[in-house]
Write an enzyme that holds these catalytic residues in place. Structure first.
Site, PDB file in Angstrom:
ATOM      1  N   TYR A  66      27.612  60.885  55.256  1.00 38.63           N
ATOM      2  CA  TYR A  66      27.572  61.031  56.699  1.00 38.63           C
ATOM      3  C   TYR A  66      29.002  61.244  57.244  1.00 38.63           C
ATOM      4  O   TYR A  66      29.291  62.242  57.900  1.00 38.63           O
ATOM      5  CB  TYR A  66      26.906  59.797  57.334  1.00 38.63           C
ATOM      6  CG  TYR A  66      26.837  59.793  58.850  1.00 38.63           C
ATOM      7  CD1 TYR A  66      27.451  60.768  59.617  1.00 38.63           C
ATOM      8  CD2 TYR A  66      26.134  58.811  59.526  1.00 38.63           C
ATOM      9  CE1 TYR A  66      27.372  60.764  61.013  1.00 38.63           C
ATOM     10  CE2 TYR A  66      26.053  58.792  60.908  1.00 38.63           C
ATOM     11  CZ  TYR A  66      26.683  59.772  61.640  1.00 38.63           C
ATOM     12  OH  TYR A  66      26.615  59.754  62.997  1.00 38.63           O
ATOM     13  N   ALA A 115      21.384  58.112  56.710  1.00 36.39           N
ATOM     14  CA  ALA A 115      20.796  57.641  57.966  1.00 36.39           C
ATOM     15  C   ALA A 115      21.885  57.374  59.007  1.00 36.39           C
ATOM     16  O   ALA A 115      23.025  57.075  58.674  1.00 36.39           O
ATOM     17  CB  ALA A 115      20.003  56.375  57.721  1.00 36.39           C
ATOM     18  N   SER A 140      22.279  46.859  57.836  1.00 32.28           N
ATOM     19  CA  SER A 140      23.169  47.203  58.943  1.00 32.28           C
ATOM     20  C   SER A 140      23.907  45.946  59.379  1.00 32.28           C
ATOM     21  O   SER A 140      23.286  44.888  59.557  1.00 32.28           O
ATOM     22  CB  SER A 140      22.382  47.752  60.125  1.00 32.28           C
ATOM     23  OG  SER A 140      23.225  47.761  61.257  1.00 32.28           O
ATOM     24  N   ASN A 185      31.423  52.045  63.173  1.00 39.61           N
ATOM     25  CA  ASN A 185      30.384  52.096  64.203  1.00 39.61           C
ATOM     26  C   ASN A 185      29.747  50.726  64.374  1.00 39.61           C
ATOM     27  O   ASN A 185      29.637  49.943  63.425  1.00 39.61           O
ATOM     28  CB  ASN A 185      29.340  53.167  63.877  1.00 39.61           C
ATOM     29  CG  ASN A 185      28.166  52.613  63.082  1.00 39.61           C
ATOM     30  OD1 ASN A 185      27.216  52.077  63.660  1.00 39.61           O
ATOM     31  ND2 ASN A 185      28.255  52.702  61.756  1.00 39.61           N
ATOM     32  N   ASN A 240      25.223  45.542  62.240  1.00 41.08           N
ATOM     33  CA  ASN A 240      25.323  45.545  63.708  1.00 41.08           C
ATOM     34  C   ASN A 240      24.140  44.916  64.432  1.00 41.08           C
ATOM     35  O   ASN A 240      24.074  44.947  65.645  1.00 41.08           O
ATOM     36  CB  ASN A 240      25.553  46.972  64.196  1.00 41.08           C
ATOM     37  CG  ASN A 240      26.825  47.551  63.613  1.00 41.08           C
ATOM     38  OD1 ASN A 240      27.853  46.872  63.601  1.00 41.08           O
ATOM     39  ND2 ASN A 240      26.766  48.768  63.098  1.00 41.08           N
ATOM     40  N   THR A 241      23.184  44.379  63.670  1.00 36.95           N
ATOM     41  CA  THR A 241      22.108  43.591  64.264  1.00 36.95           C
ATOM     42  C   THR A 241      22.280  42.179  63.703  1.00 36.95           C
ATOM     43  O   THR A 241      22.104  41.968  62.505  1.00 36.95           O
ATOM     44  CB  THR A 241      20.720  44.173  63.874  1.00 36.95           C
ATOM     45  OG1 THR A 241      20.613  45.483  64.412  1.00 36.95           O
ATOM     46  CG2 THR A 241      19.592  43.311  64.390  1.00 36.95           C
ATOM     47  N   GLY A 282      33.148  55.924  55.063  1.00 35.30           N
ATOM     48  CA  GLY A 282      34.109  56.960  54.677  1.00 35.30           C
ATOM     49  C   GLY A 282      34.999  56.527  53.530  1.00 35.30           C
ATOM     50  O   GLY A 282      34.695  55.580  52.784  1.00 35.30           O
ATOM     51  N   PHE A 314      21.468  49.914  66.179  1.00 38.61           N
ATOM     52  CA  PHE A 314      20.101  50.470  66.186  1.00 38.61           C
ATOM     53  C   PHE A 314      19.680  50.941  67.576  1.00 38.61           C
ATOM     54  O   PHE A 314      18.627  50.528  68.097  1.00 38.61           O
ATOM     55  CB  PHE A 314      19.074  49.436  65.689  1.00 38.61           C
ATOM     56  CG  PHE A 314      19.121  49.127  64.220  1.00 38.61           C
ATOM     57  CD1 PHE A 314      19.927  49.845  63.345  1.00 38.61           C
ATOM     58  CD2 PHE A 314      18.318  48.111  63.696  1.00 38.61           C
ATOM     59  CE1 PHE A 314      19.948  49.546  61.985  1.00 38.61           C
ATOM     60  CE2 PHE A 314      18.334  47.811  62.340  1.00 38.61           C
ATOM     61  CZ  PHE A 314      19.152  48.525  61.492  1.00 38.61           C
ATOM     62  N   ASP A 339      20.792  61.151  62.673  1.00 36.17           N
ATOM     63  CA  ASP A 339      19.626  61.666  63.399  1.00 36.17           C
ATOM     64  C   ASP A 339      18.671  60.510  63.673  1.00 36.17           C
ATOM     65  O   ASP A 339      17.620  60.393  63.061  1.00 36.17           O
ATOM     66  CB  ASP A 339      18.978  62.753  62.519  1.00 36.17           C
ATOM     67  CG  ASP A 339      17.796  63.427  63.189  1.00 36.17           C
ATOM     68  OD1 ASP A 339      17.613  63.255  64.408  1.00 36.17           O
ATOM     69  OD2 ASP A 339      17.052  64.118  62.472  1.00 36.17           O
ATOM     70  N   LYS A 357      17.797  49.728  51.269  1.00 35.54           N
ATOM     71  CA  LYS A 357      19.231  50.044  51.427  1.00 35.54           C
ATOM     72  C   LYS A 357      20.017  48.753  51.557  1.00 35.54           C
ATOM     73  O   LYS A 357      19.717  47.913  52.413  1.00 35.54           O
ATOM     74  CB  LYS A 357      19.425  50.923  52.657  1.00 35.54           C
ATOM     75  CG  LYS A 357      20.852  51.386  52.851  1.00 35.54           C
ATOM     76  CD  LYS A 357      20.900  52.510  53.865  1.00 35.54           C
ATOM     77  CE  LYS A 357      22.301  52.982  54.115  1.00 35.54           C
ATOM     78  NZ  LYS A 357      22.335  54.072  55.096  1.00 35.54           N
ATOM     79  N   ASN A 390      25.295  50.765  52.369  1.00 39.02           N
ATOM     80  CA  ASN A 390      25.501  50.898  53.807  1.00 39.02           C
ATOM     81  C   ASN A 390      27.009  50.718  54.093  1.00 39.02           C
ATOM     82  O   ASN A 390      27.814  50.690  53.165  1.00 39.02           O
ATOM     83  CB  ASN A 390      24.663  49.830  54.525  1.00 39.02           C
ATOM     84  CG  ASN A 390      24.205  50.301  55.905  1.00 39.02           C
ATOM     85  OD1 ASN A 390      25.007  50.850  56.660  1.00 39.02           O
ATOM     86  ND2 ASN A 390      22.949  50.082  56.219  1.00 39.02           N
ATOM     87  N   THR A 391      27.376  50.586  55.340  1.00 41.40           N
ATOM     88  CA  THR A 391      28.786  50.419  55.730  1.00 41.40           C
ATOM     89  C   THR A 391      29.273  49.012  55.363  1.00 41.40           C
ATOM     90  O   THR A 391      28.476  48.109  55.137  1.00 41.40           O
ATOM     91  CB  THR A 391      28.943  50.623  57.245  1.00 41.40           C
ATOM     92  OG1 THR A 391      28.078  49.702  57.920  1.00 41.40           O
ATOM     93  CG2 THR A 391      28.580  52.047  57.651  1.00 41.40           C
TER      94      THR A 391
HETATM   95  C1  LIG Z   1      27.941  56.374  62.999  1.00 42.44           C
HETATM   96  C2  LIG Z   1      27.139  55.809  61.880  1.00 42.44           C
HETATM   97  C3  LIG Z   1      25.870  55.319  62.127  1.00 42.44           C
HETATM   98  C4  LIG Z   1      25.091  54.802  61.089  1.00 42.44           C
HETATM   99  N1  LIG Z   1      23.830  54.362  61.358  1.00 42.44           N
HETATM  100  C5  LIG Z   1      23.039  53.963  60.320  1.00 42.44           C
HETATM  101  C6  LIG Z   1      21.690  53.608  60.562  1.00 42.44           C
HETATM  102  O1  LIG Z   1      21.182  53.670  61.682  1.00 42.44           O
HETATM  103  N2  LIG Z   1      20.963  53.200  59.500  1.00 42.44           N
HETATM  104  C7  LIG Z   1      21.463  53.142  58.221  1.00 42.44           C
HETATM  105  O2  LIG Z   1      20.734  52.784  57.291  1.00 42.44           O
HETATM  106  N3  LIG Z   1      22.740  53.498  57.970  1.00 42.44           N
HETATM  107  C8  LIG Z   1      23.521  53.905  58.987  1.00 42.44           C
HETATM  108  N4  LIG Z   1      24.818  54.290  58.734  1.00 42.44           N
HETATM  109  C9  LIG Z   1      25.350  54.169  57.352  1.00 42.44           C
HETATM  110  C10 LIG Z   1      25.270  55.491  56.585  1.00 42.44           C
HETATM  111  O3  LIG Z   1      23.943  55.902  56.432  1.00 42.44           O
HETATM  112  C11 LIG Z   1      25.951  55.377  55.213  1.00 42.44           C
HETATM  113  O4  LIG Z   1      25.227  54.455  54.426  1.00 42.44           O
HETATM  114  C12 LIG Z   1      27.383  54.914  55.292  1.00 42.44           C
HETATM  115  O5  LIG Z   1      28.029  55.451  56.414  1.00 42.44           O
HETATM  116  C13 LIG Z   1      28.198  55.299  54.039  1.00 42.44           C
HETATM  117  O6  LIG Z   1      28.238  56.695  53.862  1.00 42.44           O
HETATM  118  P1  LIG Z   1      29.473  57.607  54.395  1.00 42.44           P
HETATM  119  O7  LIG Z   1      30.738  56.920  53.985  1.00 42.44           O
HETATM  120  O8  LIG Z   1      29.278  58.941  53.747  1.00 42.44           O
HETATM  121  O9  LIG Z   1      29.336  57.676  55.865  1.00 42.44           O
HETATM  122  C14 LIG Z   1      25.613  54.789  59.767  1.00 42.44           C
HETATM  123  C15 LIG Z   1      26.889  55.297  59.529  1.00 42.44           C
HETATM  124  C16 LIG Z   1      27.657  55.804  60.551  1.00 42.44           C
HETATM  125  C17 LIG Z   1      29.021  56.356  60.251  1.00 42.44           C
END
Ligand SMILES: Cc1cc2nc3c(=O)[nH]c(=O)nc-3n(C[C@H](O)[C@H](O)[C@H](O)COP(=O)(O)O)c2cc1C
Length: 375
Positions: free
Chosen positions: A314, A55, A167, A104, A169-170, A260, A108, A58, A209, A238-239
């Site tokens: 992602y 997520a 998340s 990031n 960020n909220t 990452g 939302f 998109d 999540k 998540n992050t």
């Molecule tokens: C730019 C960015 C925006 C993200 N936005 C969301 C989000 O809107 N909702 C969500 O559940 N996770 C969001 N994520 C988290 C990713 O879905 C994923 O859980 C996280 O980045 C770990 O995977 P990765 O290391 O492969 O990126 C976001 C990640 C990135 C990098």
């Protein structure tokens, strides 16, 4: 050519590059990968392969079909909030290529559930599995009610729903992961889904999540409450809001969620802990989706060995370009074969410790590399 285009977008400011990639995928300007079949059955769904787009890429559900053409077995749109909202002020996306990472704090930014549902309904010949990730509006008076609303409104378009309460960020959102709140949030989402879709067979599975920054006891308590509420599985993770000492980028202290490479180890540990907990609590049928720092087939393989049914990425796509998807899948299939297995389900969760999963994945990667060198 596509790799060149991806390199070119790396020169754009980060959010503009993201918007360009979404535009390209939503208009068919993207490579079409050979389909790599590595089927997985999970939560009543048949996935062509276990790798999905996580997520956040998109957010308004315009690019799912382009993502599937890159080779992904599934894609998760969102996070989608009930009402449109702008998100945080820019800049809010930072690339840390020297660390293989991104930070990031989008917050939302969403055109809201009405626009997202229209976009999903416009898809003509829907391919791949589409998950819909839902969240609460920042200013919502009743955040639990937002999850009900979004689930109710979007369930008919979703193969599965993800309740995102992780998340960073909220402000305050992650508090919903606490065992005192999580059950109410998930019950609200499940009620929304059930009231929207009469036939139990047609109802999308609900996943939750979670963040990588929870203490293990809190993670287990959240998982138990989620299972009681009726979820089908967990997306981990998540992050992270932590900042490992290893980060070199000048952006390392930007606020937001880090994704990452620097997240990979922690995300693997959380997944492994969760897999152990499910086994011990007699709920091995709950699905585990591993996310966080997956950028190679070896990472992907270790995550499955540690207990993942499915995987998401992602950041690797953002930093390495569109061919990373097919490359990981091609090699992942080679690893499964080199290990003497014929399906992902045969290697799922065979190692209880992250170290053993990593060591075995590295060992099989060496065998597979030798094999392909000999061919
Ligand atoms: C730019 C960015 C925006 C993200 N936005 C969301 C989000 O809107 N909702 C969500 O559940 N996770 C969001 N994520 C988290 C990713 O879905 C994923 O859980 C996280 O980045 C770990 O995977 P990765 O290391 O492969 O990126 C976001 C990640 C990135 C990098």
């Amino acid at each position: 050519m596509w790799q060149l285009a991806a390199k070119w977008t790396q020169k754009l400011p980060a959010e503009m590059a993201h918007d360009t990639a979404v535009f390209a995928l939503s208009h068919g300007f993207a490579p079409i990968a050979d389909q790599i079949l590595l089927p997985v059955q999970a939560a009543g769904l048949a996935f062509d392969n276990p790798l999905g787009l996580a997520a956040g890429f998109d957010k308004n559900a315009v690019a799912s079909q382009g993502a599937i053409r890159l080779g992904f077995g599934f894609t998760e749109v969102g996070t989608i909030t009930p009402l449109p909202q702008a998100g945080n002020p820019k800049p809010r996306l930072f690339r840390l290529p020297e660390d293989g990472a991104v930070i990031n704090r989008y917050g939302f930014n969403s055109k809201g559930m009405r626009v997202a549902r229209n976009n999903l309904r416009k898809i003509e010949h829907r391919r791949g599995i589409i998950g819909v990730n839902i969240g609460a509006n920042k200013e919502a008076k009743d955040r639990v009610a937002d999850y009900y609303k979004a689930a109710h409104y979007l369930s008919a378009e979703a193969d599965y729903l993800t309740v995102n309460i992780s998340s960073p960020n909220t402000p305050g959102l992650r508090d919903l992961q606490h065992e005192a709140h999580i059950k109410a949030v998930l019950e609200a989402a499940i009620k929304g889904r059930d009231e929207a879709i009469a036939h139990a067979d047609a109802r999308p599975a609900v996943f939750v999540k979670l963040a990588p920054d929870m203490e293990t006891d809190d993670l287990f308590a959240a998982m138990d409450a989620s299972a009681q509420a009726g979820v089908a599985g967990f997306i981990l993770t998540n992050t992270t809001i932590t900042r490992p000492d290893s980060l070199n980028s000048i952006y390392r202290d930007e606020a937001g969620g880090l994704s990452g490479q620097p997240l990979a180890r922690r995300a693997l540990e959380v997944l492994s802990d969760a897999a152990g907990h499910l086994k011990r609590s007699g709920a091995p049928d709950l699905v585990l989706i591993g996310a966080g720092g997956i950028s190679t087939a070896e990472h992907a393989y270790a995550r499955i060995l540690a207990g993942a049914d499915l995987l998401q990425l992602y950041t690797a796509l953002a930093l390495n370009g569109p061919y990373v998807v097919a490359e990981i899948l091609r090699q992942l299939k080679a690893l499964v074969i080199a290990d003497g297995a014929s399906a992902v389900s045969e290697i799922k969760g065979v190692f209880a410790s992250p170290e053993k999963a990593l060591l075995h994945a590295a060992h099989i990667a060496r065998i597979a590399a030798k094999k392909s060198g000999n061919n």
